[in-house]
Design an enzyme around this catalytic site. Structure first.
Site, PDB file in Angstrom:
ATOM      1  NE  ARG A 123      -4.486 -38.399  -8.982  1.00 41.12           N
ATOM      2  CZ  ARG A 123      -3.912 -38.047 -10.140  1.00 41.12           C
ATOM      3  NH1 ARG A 123      -2.653 -37.684 -10.182  1.00 41.12           N
ATOM      4  NH2 ARG A 123      -4.622 -38.062 -11.255  1.00 41.12           N
ATOM      5  CG  HIS A 127      -4.328 -43.181  -9.910  1.00 43.35           C
ATOM      6  ND1 HIS A 127      -4.008 -42.347 -10.968  1.00 43.35           N
ATOM      7  CD2 HIS A 127      -5.409 -42.617  -9.328  1.00 43.35           C
ATOM      8  CE1 HIS A 127      -4.854 -41.326 -10.994  1.00 43.35           C
ATOM      9  NE2 HIS A 127      -5.714 -41.463 -10.004  1.00 43.35           N
ATOM     10  CG  ASN A 158      -1.542 -43.134 -13.713  1.00 43.52           C
ATOM     11  OD1 ASN A 158      -2.373 -42.738 -12.891  1.00 43.52           O
ATOM     12  ND2 ASN A 158      -1.449 -44.385 -14.074  1.00 43.52           N
TER      13      ASN A 158
HETATM   14  C1  HEM Z   1     -14.011 -40.073  -7.450  1.00 45.80           C
HETATM   15  C2  HEM Z   1     -13.296 -40.059  -8.553  1.00 45.80           C
HETATM   16  C3  HEM Z   1     -12.000 -39.316  -8.659  1.00 45.80           C
HETATM   17  C4  HEM Z   1     -11.630 -38.510  -9.684  1.00 45.80           C
HETATM   18  C5  HEM Z   1     -12.448 -38.213 -10.922  1.00 45.80           C
HETATM   19  C6  HEM Z   1     -10.325 -37.985  -9.370  1.00 45.80           C
HETATM   20  C7  HEM Z   1      -9.601 -37.138 -10.182  1.00 45.80           C
HETATM   21  C8  HEM Z   1      -8.432 -36.497  -9.816  1.00 45.80           C
HETATM   22  C9  HEM Z   1      -7.709 -35.558 -10.629  1.00 45.80           C
HETATM   23  C10 HEM Z   1      -8.063 -35.187 -12.066  1.00 45.80           C
HETATM   24  C11 HEM Z   1      -6.677 -35.082  -9.892  1.00 45.80           C
HETATM   25  C12 HEM Z   1      -5.660 -34.011 -10.310  1.00 45.80           C
HETATM   26  C13 HEM Z   1      -4.514 -34.589 -11.099  1.00 45.80           C
HETATM   27  C14 HEM Z   1      -3.677 -33.453 -11.677  1.00 45.80           C
HETATM   28  O1  HEM Z   1      -4.116 -32.869 -12.664  1.00 45.80           O
HETATM   29  O2  HEM Z   1      -2.611 -33.121 -11.118  1.00 45.80           O
HETATM   30  C15 HEM Z   1      -6.741 -35.710  -8.603  1.00 45.80           C
HETATM   31  C16 HEM Z   1      -5.867 -35.466  -7.570  1.00 45.80           C
HETATM   32  C17 HEM Z   1      -5.864 -36.170  -6.391  1.00 45.80           C
HETATM   33  N1  HEM Z   1      -6.694 -37.230  -6.088  1.00 45.80           N
HETATM   34 FE1  HEM Z   1      -8.326 -37.829  -7.092  1.00 45.80          FE
HETATM   35  N2  HEM Z   1      -9.942 -38.482  -8.171  1.00 45.80           N
HETATM   36  C18 HEM Z   1     -10.916 -39.300  -7.694  1.00 45.80           C
HETATM   37  C19 HEM Z   1     -10.872 -40.037  -6.530  1.00 45.80           C
HETATM   38  C20 HEM Z   1      -9.800 -40.074  -5.675  1.00 45.80           C
HETATM   39  C21 HEM Z   1      -9.600 -41.041  -4.619  1.00 45.80           C
HETATM   40  C22 HEM Z   1     -10.518 -42.227  -4.366  1.00 45.80           C
HETATM   41  C23 HEM Z   1      -8.457 -40.699  -3.974  1.00 45.80           C
HETATM   42  C24 HEM Z   1      -7.774 -41.378  -2.819  1.00 45.80           C
HETATM   43  C25 HEM Z   1      -8.427 -41.992  -1.872  1.00 45.80           C
HETATM   44  C26 HEM Z   1      -7.955 -39.507  -4.620  1.00 45.80           C
HETATM   45  C27 HEM Z   1      -6.856 -38.801  -4.199  1.00 45.80           C
HETATM   46  C28 HEM Z   1      -6.334 -37.696  -4.856  1.00 45.80           C
HETATM   47  C29 HEM Z   1      -5.245 -36.893  -4.312  1.00 45.80           C
HETATM   48  C30 HEM Z   1      -4.579 -37.064  -2.958  1.00 45.80           C
HETATM   49  C31 HEM Z   1      -4.944 -35.933  -5.288  1.00 45.80           C
HETATM   50  C32 HEM Z   1      -3.819 -34.882  -5.225  1.00 45.80           C
HETATM   51  C33 HEM Z   1      -2.548 -35.563  -5.730  1.00 45.80           C
HETATM   52  C34 HEM Z   1      -1.284 -34.725  -5.676  1.00 45.80           C
HETATM   53  O3  HEM Z   1      -1.279 -33.646  -5.110  1.00 45.80           O
HETATM   54  O4  HEM Z   1      -0.266 -35.208  -6.218  1.00 45.80           O
HETATM   55  N3  HEM Z   1      -8.772 -39.175  -5.658  1.00 45.80           N
HETATM   56  N4  HEM Z   1      -7.807 -36.576  -8.585  1.00 45.80           N
END
Ligand code: HEM
Ligand SMILES: *[C@@H]1O[C@H](CO)[C@@H](O)[C@H](O)[C@H]1NC(C)=O
Ligand SMILES: *[C@@H]1O[C@H](CO)[C@@H](O)[C@H](O)[C@H]1NC(C)=O
Ligand SMILES: *[C@@H]1O[C@H](CO)[C@@H](O)[C@H](O)[C@H]1NC(C)=O
Ligand SMILES: *[C@@H]1O[C@H](CO)[C@@H](O)[C@H](O)[C@H]1NC(C)=O
Length: 391
Positions: A123, A127, A158
């Site tokens: 992630r 970002h 973030n």
């Molecule tokens: C398509 C639009 C996307 C949206 C709206 C989005 C939104 C989010 C949100 C809100 C979270 C949770 C954050 C939290 O509250 O802890 C999250 C987690 C995550 N996102 Fe996305 N995301 C998107 C695309 C992506 C992309 C492109 C990637 C990487 C290629 C990605 C990888 C991740 C990962 C790995 C997590 C888990 C992070 C952790 O466990 O620390 N996301 N995402």
């Protein structure tokens, strides 16, 4: 199971997806700042409006390392991107002598962390790349030379959810000892995301990551919300925000598969996805499980796994969850709301995992090329948390 030829047609079809904007919706705690550039028209009011939050934002307010000054100086405009910049596979091969393997150093540090941290690293790369390009700006502890402005890492998308910073710090420290002033923080983030994908997929996702990125010198929290898609985004908004970075709908759908690892804070989805909001098509039993996991007597913002089935494996299970209506975000569920996207989701879910793995690797490399900096507008940072001209 689907025949390869049918799949090829689907994939070609998906490649033809072009960005189009109808409107931009979504308000509440994740309130976007006033637009700086012309924005699409506002959506008409939704049929069943999401009620305003009863309590203050659950995303904690930014807490910069230095207290913000009352009248911050306006930041310089974002530097121009360098579309002609070429990244190279094996860029560091001859840069640190015969005995230093730059990519192996990063890989060692990534392998030493747990699955949660590895998800965080995937992630972190996303970002970083979506705000001022893949330039390590997300790592900076202060805006620039000016400590009065809040850096990216404290922006709403973030903070406090983004993780993996310490892994980058540790890799960078060993790197500087082995090969000073040579390897950019931006490249370390890119290698780390690649390695995390490798470990979390059990070796199934294995690819070369081109390098040669320079580090940026500016980082602004105010640039996070306009550039990073929010969890309540609908399909057209997602396509638009990826298109702004030179990524197409297929890339967006493919990279969303990263939501088969890691966690989410409840505040990222409760308001628009759980009762009393019942505008969603979420599986009722799944919604009940999430409600129970998110219940908190003292207001703690709990976390839940993105992928309930295989939480620590980066695989095509995400697409099965999308089809089963067992995903956390509106942005995940949105992938079925467009005919072509829905077909691709089905292909990724039904076909051998290999198909999605290959597309994911390709899309990660493509994302790694967003707005790359050169020696002309960047530097090789000595420490990933501050620019070189800062004491
Ligand atoms: C398509 C639009 C996307 C949206 C709206 C989005 C939104 C989010 C949100 C809100 C979270 C949770 C954050 C939290 O509250 O802890 C999250 C987690 C995550 N996102 Fe996305 N995301 C998107 C695309 C992506 C992309 C492109 C990637 C990487 C290629 C990605 C990888 C991740 C990962 C790995 C997590 C888990 C992070 C952790 O466990 O620390 N996301 N995402
Ligand atoms: C699906 O999304 C693509 C990309 O935004 C768009 O070109 C296409 O018109 C959409 N299809 C439908 C049926 O809305
Ligand atoms: C930071 O300050 C130093 C010394 O005041 C200056 O040389 C340098 O150009 C500044 N860097 C940026 C990015 O503003
Ligand atoms: C939405 O939820 C409320 C309260 O849970 C309920 O009274 C209402 O009937 C529901 N509406 C729909 C369309 O399901
Ligand atoms: C809230 O309660 C949980 C257990 O339910 C506990 O782990 C946590 O430390 C508490 N947080 C605060 C701020 O009291």
């Amino acid at each position: 199971m689907m025949s390869p030829s049918k799949l090829a047609v689907l994939t070609v079809f998906a490649f033809a997806l072009l960005g189009s904007v109808s409107c931009q919706a979504g308000t509440y705690y994740y309130t976007p700042p006033a637009p700086a550039t012309p924005q699409p028209p506002a959506c008409p009011p939704p049929v069943t409006p999401v009620p305003p939050p009863a309590s203050p934002p659950t995303y904690p307010p930014p807490t910069p390392t230095s207290p913000p000054a009352p009248t911050p100086t306006p930041p310089p405009p974002p530097p121009p991107s360098s579309p002609g910049t070429q990244l190279m596979v094996g860029y560091y091969k001859n840069k640190c002598g015969a005995y230093v393997d730059v990519e192996a150093i990063v890989k060692k540090h990534v392998s030493a962390t747990d699955a949660g941290m590895q998800a965080g690293l995937v992630r972190l790369f996303f970002h970083d790349c979506f705000v001022r390009g893949c330039d390590g700006s997300v790592l900076l502890d202060t805006f620039s030379n000016d400590t009065s402005l809040t850096p990216e890492k404290f922006g709403v998308p973030n903070f406090p959810s983004l993780r993996g910073f310490e892994v980058i710090d540790a890799a960078k420290a060993e790197m500087e000892a082995a090969c000073p002033g040579t390897v950019s923080c931006a490249d370390i983030v890119a290698f780390a995301a690649r390695d995390a994908s490798y470990f979390l997929s059990g070796g199934g996702i294995s690819f070369a990551m081109p390098a040669g990125r320079y580090d940026g010198t500016v980082s602004l929290a105010s640039e996070t919300l306009p550039n990073l898609p929010p969890p309540f985004a609908g399909f057209d908004q997602l396509v638009k925000m990826f298109d702004d970075k030179g990524l197409d709908a297929l890339d967006m759908i493919t990279l969303s598969g990263a939501h088969s690892i890691g966690r989410s804070h409840c505040s990222s989805f409760t308001r628009d996805r759980l009762p009393p909001s019942n505008t969603t098509d979420m599986d009722p039993a799944f919604a009940a499980t999430l409600q129970a996991s998110c219940a908190s007597a003292n207001g703690t913002d709990n976390t839940v796994m993105q992928d309930f089935a295989t939480p620590d494996v980066l695989d095509n299970q995400y697409y099965k969850n999308v089809l089963a209506h067992k995903v956390l975000f509106t942005s995940d569920a949105a992938l079925t709301t467009n005919f072509t996207s829905n077909n691709l989701v089905r292909a990724y879910a039904d076909f051998v995992p290999y198909l999605w793995q290959q597309k994911f690797a390709k899309a990660m490399v493509k994302m790694g090329g967003v707005e790359i900096k050169t020696a002309a507008n960047g530097e090789i940072r000595k420490t990933c948390r501050k620019i070189n001209s800062r004491p």
